[in-house]
Design an enzyme around this catalytic site. Structure first.
Site, PDB file in Angstrom:
ATOM      1  N   SER A   1     -15.807 -15.327   9.108  1.00  0.00           N
ATOM      2  CA  SER A   1     -16.594 -16.195   9.975  1.00  0.00           C
ATOM      3  C   SER A   1     -17.642 -16.932   9.153  1.00  0.00           C
ATOM      4  O   SER A   1     -18.223 -16.385   8.225  1.00  0.00           O
ATOM      5  CB  SER A   1     -17.287 -15.379  11.070  1.00  0.00           C
ATOM      6  OG  SER A   1     -18.031 -16.236  11.924  1.00  0.00           O
TER       7      SER A   1
ATOM      8  N   LYS B   1     -12.937  -9.417  14.505  1.00  0.00           N
ATOM      9  CA  LYS B   1     -13.142 -10.867  14.485  1.00  0.00           C
ATOM     10  C   LYS B   1     -12.782 -11.488  15.837  1.00  0.00           C
ATOM     11  O   LYS B   1     -13.427 -12.441  16.290  1.00  0.00           O
ATOM     12  CB  LYS B   1     -12.304 -11.500  13.367  1.00  0.00           C
ATOM     13  CG  LYS B   1     -12.383 -13.029  13.288  1.00  0.00           C
ATOM     14  CD  LYS B   1     -13.813 -13.542  13.143  1.00  0.00           C
ATOM     15  CE  LYS B   1     -13.902 -14.971  12.660  1.00  0.00           C
ATOM     16  NZ  LYS B   1     -13.079 -15.957  13.311  1.00  0.00           N
TER      17      LYS B   1
ATOM     18  N   HIS C   1     -15.683 -10.817  18.010  1.00  0.00           N
ATOM     19  CA  HIS C   1     -16.738 -11.721  17.524  1.00  0.00           C
ATOM     20  C   HIS C   1     -16.571 -13.098  18.160  1.00  0.00           C
ATOM     21  O   HIS C   1     -17.526 -13.698  18.673  1.00  0.00           O
ATOM     22  CB  HIS C   1     -16.647 -11.821  16.000  1.00  0.00           C
ATOM     23  CG  HIS C   1     -17.404 -12.962  15.383  1.00  0.00           C
ATOM     24  ND1 HIS C   1     -16.974 -14.281  15.474  1.00  0.00           N
ATOM     25  CD2 HIS C   1     -18.550 -13.004  14.650  1.00  0.00           C
ATOM     26  CE1 HIS C   1     -17.819 -15.077  14.845  1.00  0.00           C
ATOM     27  NE2 HIS C   1     -18.790 -14.322  14.334  1.00  0.00           N
ATOM     28  N   ASN C   2     -15.341 -13.614  18.165  1.00  0.00           N
ATOM     29  CA  ASN C   2     -15.101 -14.931  18.735  1.00  0.00           C
ATOM     30  C   ASN C   2     -15.273 -14.941  20.244  1.00  0.00           C
ATOM     31  O   ASN C   2     -15.707 -15.938  20.818  1.00  0.00           O
ATOM     32  CB  ASN C   2     -13.699 -15.410  18.354  1.00  0.00           C
ATOM     33  CG  ASN C   2     -13.610 -15.854  16.909  1.00  0.00           C
ATOM     34  OD1 ASN C   2     -14.455 -15.493  16.084  1.00  0.00           O
ATOM     35  ND2 ASN C   2     -12.604 -16.627  16.580  1.00  0.00           N
TER      36      ASN C   2
ATOM     37  N   GLU D   1     -18.839 -15.217  20.764  1.00  0.00           N
ATOM     38  CA  GLU D   1     -19.159 -16.610  20.432  1.00  0.00           C
ATOM     39  C   GLU D   1     -18.885 -17.530  21.630  1.00  0.00           C
ATOM     40  O   GLU D   1     -19.707 -18.383  21.976  1.00  0.00           O
ATOM     41  CB  GLU D   1     -18.321 -17.021  19.228  1.00  0.00           C
ATOM     42  CG  GLU D   1     -18.457 -18.455  18.780  1.00  0.00           C
ATOM     43  CD  GLU D   1     -17.482 -18.755  17.664  1.00  0.00           C
ATOM     44  OE1 GLU D   1     -16.714 -19.730  17.787  1.00  0.00           O
ATOM     45  OE2 GLU D   1     -17.466 -17.996  16.662  1.00  0.00           O
TER      46      GLU D   1
END
Length: 472
Positions: free
Chosen positions: A131, A185, A188-189, A192
């Site tokens: 990222s 990840k 994480h997105n 986001e």
């Protein structure tokens, strides 16, 4: 330099691959890149200059044979079939003990499949989320690797050198088994997505509901970035809101279409959360609102046939009071979003045997990545103090911060309702908080309904067992 045994290899020399190669070379590791496009292979050498141990090639055999054993090479190619295709071209030249790293946003079941397939050949496969975008790749990303723990030691010196640093700590760590890196990840997105939607809703309420002009909005976000809201996404919002279009001189963001795009990681987060029965309503709403944005023609028609007659910005509210309430509400909803994502990670770790340590996840998210924020230091501290914390909301400090901000959160949501301005992510964040702290939910009635029409049975509070009733 052509006789050098290179420390690290990169497959795919697009923007991300090229920038990460140059980052590796800046830290005095020799690196060779493979791309079928000879222009890209030559360009990375030219950009590095003669004094850097960087080489580009179009030959797969030359690429693999130039790496020191056990070989460490990363793929930065589009997720899906391209990853499998590249692995197939590399396999004839690889040996047991070599390490292949997928640095793209691959769907985690694909990573698990590749781990098993390559393990049968004695080759280690890592799925690693990266990222920070192209700038992060060049100057320090946050990296989330998962795979074989012993094999990670071959990668660790390179990764720790090139990762972003916060207080001297690299924003990379071994996360866990199998697809732990890609899964982390993915979440994480998802977080986001949620925070971006919260920022968009904040912008909308302050602009349409309160009547702040473009300069005032830019000032608000710029000021907020000096507070507990400090984060990469708040920072770039302030920058975006002052950018003028070169052709028209108008504010550029006002000329950008409201049809939002996505690449699927937010949707994957929501889908898998439902499989795990891990509620992530803010992330769900962020995904749904991107879907809603695609119905532009229908929304234009509805705006005329179903007019919003309640929207009267400016005169009927205390603008500074709403800005202050909005700051508290955003912090509340942002923390709620982190709590949802981290709870999903905890449940996934148990379900898929990842062995995730959430304080380590929070640590590597503090720098380099898109969701980096000042609040992650408190989040890390919460999980460091209690590694088995089932939900971030149960941490005394975090929970106290939300309790202190909940009334302002309710106030801005009420204002949005009165103005007819959609704030589904804020509403979902508050509902998550309220539902999580509700000792007795009304789902007892749902259990009775299910038993009534489908004989699905139910449990009782006053005695153990499974029960069914002839309701009629």
């Amino acid at each position: 330099m052509n006789d050098l045994q290179y420390e690290f290899g990169m497959v795919g020399l697009g923007v991300m691959g090229r920038n990460l190669m140059l980052n590796i070379a800046d830290h005095d590791f020799s690196v060779i890149g493979l791309d079928l496009d000879p222009v890209k292979a030559a360009a990375v050498e030219a950009e590095a200059g003669a004094n850097k141990p960087v080489r580009g090639t179009t030959s797969t055999e030359e690429f693999v044979q130039s790496l020191r054993r056990p070989r460490a090479l990363m793929l930065l190619v589009p997720a899906g079939k391209p990853v499998d295709a590249v692995i197939a071209t590399l396999l004839p030249f690889l040996e047991p003990g070599d390490i292949v790293i997928d640095g793209g946003n691959s769907y985690f079941p694909d990573t698990d499949r590749r781990v098993i397939e390559l393990e049968e050949k004695g080759i280690h496969f890592f799925g690693m989320g990266i990222s920070g975008g192209e700038k992060g790749a060049r100057f320090g990303p946050s990296m989330m690797p998962g795979g074989n723990r012993d094999a990670y030691e071959r990668l660790r010196p390179v990764f720790e050198a090139v990762a972003a640093k916060v207080n001297g700590e690299p924003c990379v760590t071994y996360l866990g088994n199998g697809s732990a890196g890609n899964y982390t990840k993915m979440v994480h997105n998802g977080i986001e997505y949620g925070i971006m939607q919260l920022i968009a809703e904040t912008y909308d309420l302050l602009k349409r509901g309160v009547g702040l002009n473009d300069d005032e909005l830019q000032t608000v976000f710029g000021d907020w970035n000096q507070t507990e809201l400090q984060s990469f996404l708040i920072e770039i919002t302030g920058e975006i809101l002052k950018k003028k279009d070169d052709e028209t001189g108008q504010l550029l963001v006002s000329l950008i279409s409201d049809r939002a795009r996505s690449k699927g990681t937010g949707k994957w987060t929501s889908q898998n959360a439902m499989d795990l029965q891990a509620p992530v309503p803010t992330i769900d709403m962020a995904v749904l609102m991107r879907d809603m944005s695609k119905y532009k023609e229908e929304r234009v028609e509805a705006a005329h046939s179903l007019p919003n007659n309640t929207l009267q910005a400016t005169t009927d509210v205390d603008r500074q009071e709403v800005v202050n309430q909005m700051r508290n509400a955003f912090y509340f909803a942002m923390i709620s979003t982190y709590a949802q994502g981290l709870a999903q990670l905890r449940m996934a770790s148990e379900a898929y045997n990842y062995g995730l340590q959430l304080q380590e996840v929070a640590k590597i998210w503090r720098g380099g990545c898109i969701i980096r924020a000042a609040c992650l230091s408190d989040i890390r501290a919460a999980y460091k103090q209690n590694p088995t914390l089932p939900n971030l909301l149960l941490d005394p400090k975090v929970g106290g911060d939300l309790m202190a901000r909940q009334e302002d959160t309710r106030a801005v949501i009420k204002l949005a309702i009165d103005k007819g301005i959609p704030m589904p992510a804020f509403m979902a964040s508050l509902s998550y908080f309220d539902a999580y702290r509700t000792e007795t939910l009304p789902t007892n009635l749902i259990q009775a309904q299910r038993d009534y029409f489908g004989a699905h049975t139910y449990e009782r509070l006053d005695k153990p067992g499974i029960f069914h009733t002839q309701w009629n």
